[in-house]
Design an enzyme around this catalytic site. Structure first.
Site, PDB file in Angstrom:
ATOM      1  CB  ALA A  66      -0.860  -0.027   1.251  1.00  0.00           C
ATOM      2  N   GLY A 110       0.522  -5.004   0.890  1.00  0.00           N
ATOM      3  CA  GLY A 110      -0.684  -5.042   0.071  1.00  0.00           C
ATOM      4  C   GLY A 110      -0.428  -5.644  -1.308  1.00  0.00           C
ATOM      5  CD  GLU A 113      -2.381  -7.769   2.820  1.00  0.00           C
ATOM      6  OE1 GLU A 113      -2.021  -6.599   2.559  1.00  0.00           O
ATOM      7  OE2 GLU A 113      -2.991  -8.073   3.845  1.00  0.00           O
TER       8      GLU A 113
HETATM    9  N1  DAK Z   1       4.607   3.193  -0.612  1.00  0.00           N
HETATM   10  C1  DAK Z   1       5.016   4.360  -1.153  1.00  0.00           C
HETATM   11  N2  DAK Z   1       6.175   4.505  -1.845  1.00  0.00           N
HETATM   12  C2  DAK Z   1       6.948   3.417  -1.986  1.00  0.00           C
HETATM   13  C3  DAK Z   1       6.598   2.155  -1.435  1.00  0.00           C
HETATM   14  C4  DAK Z   1       5.357   2.068  -0.725  1.00  0.00           C
HETATM   15  N3  DAK Z   1       4.899   0.930  -0.218  1.00  0.00           N
HETATM   16  N4  DAK Z   1       7.581   1.284  -1.739  1.00  0.00           N
HETATM   17  C5  DAK Z   1       8.495   1.962  -2.434  1.00  0.00           C
HETATM   18  N5  DAK Z   1       8.126   3.250  -2.592  1.00  0.00           N
HETATM   19  C6  DAK Z   1       8.831   4.293  -3.289  1.00  0.00           C
HETATM   20  C7  DAK Z   1      10.019   4.784  -2.481  1.00  0.00           C
HETATM   21  O1  DAK Z   1       9.618   5.705  -1.513  1.00  0.00           O
HETATM   22  C8  DAK Z   1      10.876   5.385  -3.571  1.00  0.00           C
HETATM   23  O2  DAK Z   1      10.353   6.651  -3.899  1.00  0.00           O
HETATM   24  P1  DAK Z   1      11.311   7.979  -3.921  1.00  0.00           P
HETATM   25  O3  DAK Z   1      11.955   8.018  -2.587  1.00  0.00           O
HETATM   26  O4  DAK Z   1      12.281   7.694  -5.039  1.00  0.00           O
HETATM   27  O5  DAK Z   1      10.353   9.096  -4.216  1.00  0.00           O
HETATM   28  C9  DAK Z   1      10.639   4.488  -4.767  1.00  0.00           C
HETATM   29  O6  DAK Z   1       9.407   3.812  -4.488  1.00  0.00           O
HETATM   30  C10 DAK Z   1      11.719   3.441  -4.938  1.00  0.00           C
HETATM   31  O7  DAK Z   1      11.863   2.761  -3.706  1.00  0.00           O
HETATM   32  P2  DAK Z   1      13.301   2.589  -2.997  1.00  0.00           P
HETATM   33  O8  DAK Z   1      14.214   3.703  -3.330  1.00  0.00           O
HETATM   34  O9  DAK Z   1      13.024   2.312  -1.559  1.00  0.00           O
HETATM   35  O10 DAK Z   1      13.823   1.288  -3.739  1.00  0.00           O
HETATM   36  P3  DAK Z   1      14.793   0.154  -3.160  1.00  0.00           P
HETATM   37  O11 DAK Z   1      15.113  -0.718  -4.319  1.00  0.00           O
HETATM   38  O12 DAK Z   1      15.924   0.767  -2.379  1.00  0.00           O
HETATM   39  O13 DAK Z   1      13.912  -0.673  -2.110  1.00  0.00           O
HETATM   40  C11 DAK Z   1      11.890  -1.805  -1.371  1.00  0.00           C
HETATM   41  C12 DAK Z   1      12.804  -1.398  -2.572  1.00  0.00           C
HETATM   42  C13 DAK Z   1      10.633  -2.468  -1.943  1.00  0.00           C
HETATM   43  C14 DAK Z   1      12.641  -2.861  -0.523  1.00  0.00           C
HETATM   44  C15 DAK Z   1      11.577  -0.570  -0.521  1.00  0.00           C
HETATM   45  O14 DAK Z   1      11.059   0.441  -1.387  1.00  0.00           O
HETATM   46  C16 DAK Z   1      10.550  -0.847   0.560  1.00  0.00           C
HETATM   47  O15 DAK Z   1      10.867  -1.410   1.606  1.00  0.00           O
HETATM   48  N6  DAK Z   1       9.295  -0.400   0.321  1.00  0.00           N
HETATM   49  C17 DAK Z   1       8.239  -0.492   1.301  1.00  0.00           C
HETATM   50  C18 DAK Z   1       7.749  -1.910   1.420  1.00  0.00           C
HETATM   51  C19 DAK Z   1       6.669  -2.028   2.476  1.00  0.00           C
HETATM   52  O16 DAK Z   1       6.873  -1.750   3.656  1.00  0.00           O
HETATM   53  N7  DAK Z   1       5.454  -2.431   2.036  1.00  0.00           N
HETATM   54  C20 DAK Z   1       4.346  -2.580   2.922  1.00  0.00           C
HETATM   55  C21 DAK Z   1       3.560  -1.311   2.928  1.00  0.00           C
HETATM   56  S1  DAK Z   1       2.279  -1.341   4.162  1.00  0.00           S
HETATM   57  C22 DAK Z   1      -5.154  -2.198   5.341  1.00  0.00           C
HETATM   58  C23 DAK Z   1      -4.953  -2.397   4.019  1.00  0.00           C
HETATM   59  C24 DAK Z   1      -3.693  -2.524   3.514  1.00  0.00           C
HETATM   60  C25 DAK Z   1      -2.596  -2.465   4.308  1.00  0.00           C
HETATM   61  C26 DAK Z   1      -2.780  -2.272   5.654  1.00  0.00           C
HETATM   62  C27 DAK Z   1      -4.044  -2.138   6.175  1.00  0.00           C
HETATM   63  N8  DAK Z   1      -6.440  -2.102   5.849  1.00  0.00           N
HETATM   64  C28 DAK Z   1      -7.586  -2.320   4.970  1.00  0.00           C
HETATM   65  C29 DAK Z   1      -6.697  -1.904   7.221  1.00  0.00           C
HETATM   66  C30 DAK Z   1      -1.316  -2.608   3.688  1.00  0.00           C
HETATM   67  C31 DAK Z   1      -0.204  -2.099   4.190  1.00  0.00           C
HETATM   68  C32 DAK Z   1       1.031  -2.137   3.425  1.00  0.00           C
HETATM   69  O17 DAK Z   1       1.139  -2.667   2.341  1.00  0.00           O
END
Ligand code: DAK
Length: 259
Positions: A66, A110, A113
């Site tokens: 997400a 997400g 998921e």
């Molecule tokens: N959201 C927003 N931007 C993201 C992102 C994300 N999830 N993942 C990556 N980006 C963006 C980065 O911020 C970066 O943007 P700039 O800084 O260049 O503007 C760009 O994509 C490239 O990412 P990185 O520079 O970080 O690239 P790397 O190769 O170094 O790293 C990575 C790749 C995938 C390991 C890293 O980006 C990362 O850890 N991303 C976050 C992964 C994460 O934590 N995903 C889970 C998100 S929480 C719900 C419904 C849904 C959810 C919860 C509740 N309800 C209905 C209650 C879901 C929650 C989630 O999914």
């Protein structure tokens, strides 16, 4: 209809390809993307000519979760009021035609998921799956705790969800999260060929088969088997059953009509 955060194509008769397209954010799922994905699925559902959908991302990411930037400032009241993610998830859950996830690169949070909401997942060797929500101080919210656990079992689901670690494609295949792993440069060709094959079968039978497998997660064994028997019987009401069986006997390819 044209979209900004997804791309849609019809690569072969009966197949719709939907690509998540926010490369600058590794296809992070924001409201616009989920809204557009829902609309694309509405169109595919309504069009009788569409028999199978393939959902994919880019080489680098299926979807990295997400959109954290969009989510970070939301309050409990806002999340509750907009029923965050519920509509998009339910749209996929009630999609009646087969939908295959073709995953390369990151499928996190997400994104993982979303892939699990599809009927099955084909992974490129580069795929990485994970539920890293714990690292952000939250929990999966689109069924991750439930679907991942059903797919890979409690031990591995706990390991993934409590540590936030990623699983590579080989581990995901061993664990039963993905149906198969293919070389990255073959992923789309392979999945589109699979989709074309499904699109060539009797459409009502395809939809009933999907419904039956899904029922295995919702019913007891005896209720599921009874439902299977009934739907099997009902397929004899269709021309396509006669055609499929006659074609076998006549040693010729079947020509299904959807009737
Ligand atoms: N959201 C927003 N931007 C993201 C992102 C994300 N999830 N993942 C990556 N980006 C963006 C980065 O911020 C970066 O943007 P700039 O800084 O260049 O503007 C760009 O994509 C490239 O990412 P990185 O520079 O970080 O690239 P790397 O190769 O170094 O790293 C990575 C790749 C995938 C390991 C890293 O980006 C990362 O850890 N991303 C976050 C992964 C994460 O934590 N995903 C889970 C998100 S929480 C719900 C419904 C849904 C959810 C919860 C509740 N309800 C209905 C209650 C879901 C929650 C989630 O999914």
């Amino acid at each position: 209809m044209s979209f900004e955060t997804i791309l849609t194509e019809a690569p072969s008769p009966g197949v719709t390809l939907i690509r998540l397209n926010r490369p600058q954010a590794l296809n992070a799922l924001n409201s616009q993307l989920l809204d557009e994905l829902g609309q694309a699925l509405e169109i595919a559902e309504a069009d009788d000519a569409v028999r199978c959908v393939v959902l994919t991302g880019s080489e680098r990411a299926f979807a990295a979760g997400a959109d954290i930037k969009e989510m970070s400032e939301k309050t409990y009241a806002e999340m509750f009021r907009i029923d965050f993610f519920a509509q998009a998830a339910q749209r996929i859950e009630r999609f009646r035609k087969p939908i295959i996830a073709a995953v390369a690169g990151y499928a996190l949070g997400g994104g993982c998921e979303l892939a699990m909401l599809c009927d099955f997942i084909v992974a490129a060797e580069t795929a990485k799956f994970g539920q890293p929500e714990i690292t952000l101080g939250v929990a999966p919210g689109i069924g991750g705790t439930q679907r991942l656990t059903r797919l890979v079992g409690k031990s591995k689901a706990m390991d993934m969800i409590l540590t936030g670690r990623m699983m590579d494609a080989a581990e995901a295949e061993r664990a039963g999260l993905v149906s198969r792993v293919v070389p990255a440069d073959k992923l789309l060709d392979d999945v589109l060929a699979t989709a074309a094959k499904i699109a060539g079968f009797a459409p009502i039978a395809v939809m009933m088969n999907k419904e039956l497998v899904d029922a295995a997660y919702e019913t007891t064994l005896s209720a599921g088997v009874a439902m299977e028997r009934r739907l099997f019987h009902s397929l004899f009401a269709f021309d396509d059953q006669k055609e499929g069986m006659s074609a076998f006997v006549d040693k010729r390819p079947a020509k299904f009509t959807g009737r």
